[in-house]
Motif scaffolding. Structure first.
Motif: not given
Length: 301
Positions: A43, A50, A53-54, A56-57, A60-61
């Protein structure tokens, strides 16, 4: 096609730079070798809207945001070489041998880090051992913590960690790195110091449980922090002639410009402050504004 700007590095600085320049209708390619330094982190914290948030996420966003703007591209390519092609152009060559020409460059490649020389430490790094108390201190609040440190930043980091937990042991892994003055000050606060070499760490599934020392003693800890050694991820700044500070960070002005005309830098690669997601992203926005301003002024000469 000649790019307005090539962005090297797909972390928060490079991503935000690509977003800003895409919205400015600049022809941009973000080169990302898909090897983020925070890949081990579950995280990320401290970024408003945010928080938690990870990585990776987050990426991606960010990619979704950037792809809204047709002039901005993301390519999963690693840049092997950057050189000046002419007074107004740079040539970037990928590891596969493909070449690109660009009017401006933003170096946002971040840093490489090395951890203390402790057996098994990477099994816990990013899971129960971290490098930044602002990023992960809240999750470790009021727990029995360890600080594993092998450099002169130990005292400073220990004082910062104290804000989240008073149950702290500093382990210097056989090194004498804390001054007598700081040692007395830390001990007055109840912070213990162990200078014995660490034999190994024990725990399961990345969750630290015990630190075992060469003298046979051990302490039970549920997590903590480590001091890391940071250095630039590549030598692009050196090869282009960019000035760096004593730590190796690229020196930039208020709009991310280096001393080399047409070369900008953003994010951790400047080593100008705390290594945090939100700070890196803001520096990417700043460098993008610098690029766009300079390109605009050149068009009106």
């Amino acid at each position: 096609m000649i790019l307005d700007c090539a962005i090297i590095g797909g972390g928060p600085a490079g991503l935000n730079a690509a977003l800003v320049l895409g919205r400015a209708r600049r022809k941009v390619i973000l080169f990302d070798n898909d090897q983020p330094r925070n890949a081990v982190t579950h995280e990320s914290h401290g970024f408003i809207t945010r928080d938690g948030v990870s990585p990776k996420a987050f990426r991606d966003l960010a990619h979704q945001d950037i792809r809204k703007y047709p002039s901005a591209e993301i390519k999963k390519l690693k840049i092997a070489e950057v050189k000046r092609e002419s007074s107004s152009l740079f040539k970037l060559v990928t590891h596969e041998g493909t070449s690109y020409l660009s009017r401006k460059i933003i170096i946002a490649t971040g840093l490489k880090e090395s951890l203390p020389n402790v057996n098994g430490i990477r099994d816990y790094y990013g899971k129960s051992l971290f490098s930044c108390p602002y990023c992960d201190g809240w999750e470790l609040r009021e727990q029995p913590l360890v600080l594993i440190a092998e450099n002169q930043n130990a005292s400073h980091l220990a004082k910062m960690i104290y804000q989240w937990s008073h149950d702290l042991v500093i382990c210097t892994n056989g090194n004498k790195i804390i001054s007598e003055t700081d040692e007395q000050l830390l001990k007055k606060k109840g912070i213990r110091i162990k200078e014995e070499r660490i034999i190994h760490l024990s725990g399961s599934d990345g969750k630290l449980e015990t630190v075992v020392f060469e003298d046979g003693t051990e302490i039970n800890r549920s997590g903590g922090f480590v001091t890391t050694e940071l250095k630039p991820a590549n030598d692009f700044a050196h090869s282009l002639g960019c000035e760096v500070n004593k730590s190796g960070g690229i020196i930039v002005d208020a709009l991310g410009r280096t001393n080399v005309d047409g070369v900008y830098a953003a994010g951790d690669t400047t080593l100008a402050g705390p290594s945090q997601l939100i700070i890196a992203a803001s520096e990417g926005s700043r460098a993008a504004a610098g690029v766009n301003y300079d390109l605009t002024m050149e068009e009106f000469k």
